[in-house]
Design a protein around this motif. Structure first.
Motif, mmCIF file in Angstrom:
data_model
loop_
_atom_site.group_PDB
_atom_site.id
_atom_site.type_symbol
_atom_site.label_atom_id
_atom_site.label_comp_id
_atom_site.label_asym_id
_atom_site.label_seq_id
_atom_site.Cartn_x
_atom_site.Cartn_y
_atom_site.Cartn_z
ATOM 1 N N GLY A 68 0.803 -1.216 0.000
ATOM 2 C CA GLY A 68 0.000 0.000 0.000
ATOM 3 C C GLY A 68 0.833 1.261 0.000
ATOM 4 N N PRO A 69 0.139 2.396 0.056
ATOM 5 C CA PRO A 69 0.821 3.687 -0.093
ATOM 6 C C PRO A 69 1.828 4.003 1.017
ATOM 7 C CG PRO A 69 -1.542 4.000 0.317
ATOM 8 C CD PRO A 69 -1.305 2.532 0.172
ATOM 9 N N HIS A 70 1.703 3.384 2.159
ATOM 10 C CA HIS A 70 2.635 3.649 3.264
ATOM 11 C C HIS A 70 3.629 2.507 3.454
ATOM 12 C CE1 HIS A 70 0.293 7.156 4.216
ATOM 13 N NE2 HIS A 70 -0.782 6.411 4.163
ATOM 14 N N PHE A 71 3.760 1.692 2.404
ATOM 15 C CA PHE A 71 4.641 0.534 2.443
ATOM 16 C C PHE A 71 6.044 0.886 2.936
ATOM 17 C CE2 PHE A 71 8.214 -1.145 -0.007
ATOM 18 C CZ PHE A 71 8.296 -2.424 0.510
ATOM 19 N N ILE A 72 6.697 1.827 2.285
ATOM 20 C CA ILE A 72 8.110 2.077 2.564
ATOM 21 C C ILE A 72 8.315 2.592 3.987
ATOM 22 C CG2 ILE A 72 8.331 4.422 1.631
ATOM 23 C CD1 ILE A 72 10.826 1.495 1.195
ATOM 24 N N ALA A 73 7.407 3.427 4.457
ATOM 25 C CA ALA A 73 7.544 3.961 5.822
ATOM 26 C C ALA A 73 7.489 2.833 6.851
ATOM 27 C CB ALA A 73 6.452 4.984 6.091
ATOM 28 N N VAL A 74 6.529 1.939 6.711
ATOM 29 C CA VAL A 74 6.387 0.835 7.664
ATOM 30 C C VAL A 74 7.506 -0.176 7.463
ATOM 31 C CG1 VAL A 74 4.900 -1.086 8.366
ATOM 32 C CG2 VAL A 74 3.915 1.184 7.934
ATOM 33 N N HIS A 75 7.792 -0.497 6.214
ATOM 34 C CA HIS A 75 8.858 -1.446 5.888
ATOM 35 C C HIS A 75 10.174 -1.022 6.550
ATOM 36 C CE1 HIS A 75 10.658 -4.498 3.217
ATOM 37 N NE2 HIS A 75 11.633 -3.634 2.999
#
Length: 178
Positions: A36-43
């Motif tokens: 989803g759109p917040h993938f990189i932040a959480v990843h």
């Protein structure tokens, strides 16, 4: 410390070892399955948490050994001894995983706090280690909750009774936001 006290502390620390090992695996599972759109932040938020939890695992295992116990770090021991179910969310949006992860952290923190209380009298050294671990675990939960709270402090997953329920509530709240 008496041998009876030592045996009880080893039992408590062993359960914390299983919980921390499970947490590290869960964090990597989320890291690999978040979309989803917040993938990189959480990843990218999760890898430092995994590293710190792995240090907690090592410290806990070494404390068990210091007290004369045998730290069991195998997946079989974890599954045989744990009192909780596997993390239940697979490939999902970042907000869904964060909703579920908040419950995971809440349970681990609750059980760590119980272990802190139980080690107050027999083993202040183990208690000190657990308190230090709590400092990081609570910080990580705050990072997660920052995504789930409104500016008024309402937690989107406050009524959730399961990881799947928390994931659904977090997703529903996110859809309502502009």
């Amino acid at each position: 410390m008496t041998s009876q006290d030592s045996a009880e502390v080893i039992r408590l620390l062993s359960m914390r070892l299983y919980a921390l090992n499970d947490l590290a695996l869960t964090l990597k599972h989320i890291h690999w399955n978040v979309v989803g759109p917040h993938f990189i932040a959480v990843h990218e938020m999760l890898d430092p948490q995994v590293e710190q939890v792995r240090c907690m695992i090592d410290d806990t295992a070494e404390r068990i050994s210091t007290l004369g116990g045998i730290p069991r770090g195998t997946s079989g021991a974890l599954v045989a001894e744990r009192t909780w179910q596997d993390y239940s969310v697979g490939r999902a949006e970042a907000i869904e995983h964060l909703g579920a992860l908040d419950l995971v952290y809440a349970k681990i923190i609750e059980e760590h706090r119980a272990a802190v209380r139980a080690t107050d009298e027999p083993d202040r050294v183990s208690q000190d280690m657990l308190i230090e671990q709590l400092r990081s675990l609570e910080l990580f939960q705050w990072f997660v909750r920052a995504h789930l709270e409104s500016s008024g402090g309402t937690l989107s997953t406050a009524d959730a009774g399961s990881e799947r329920e928390a994931a659904a509530q977090a997703a529903e709240q996110a859809r309502k936001q502009p």
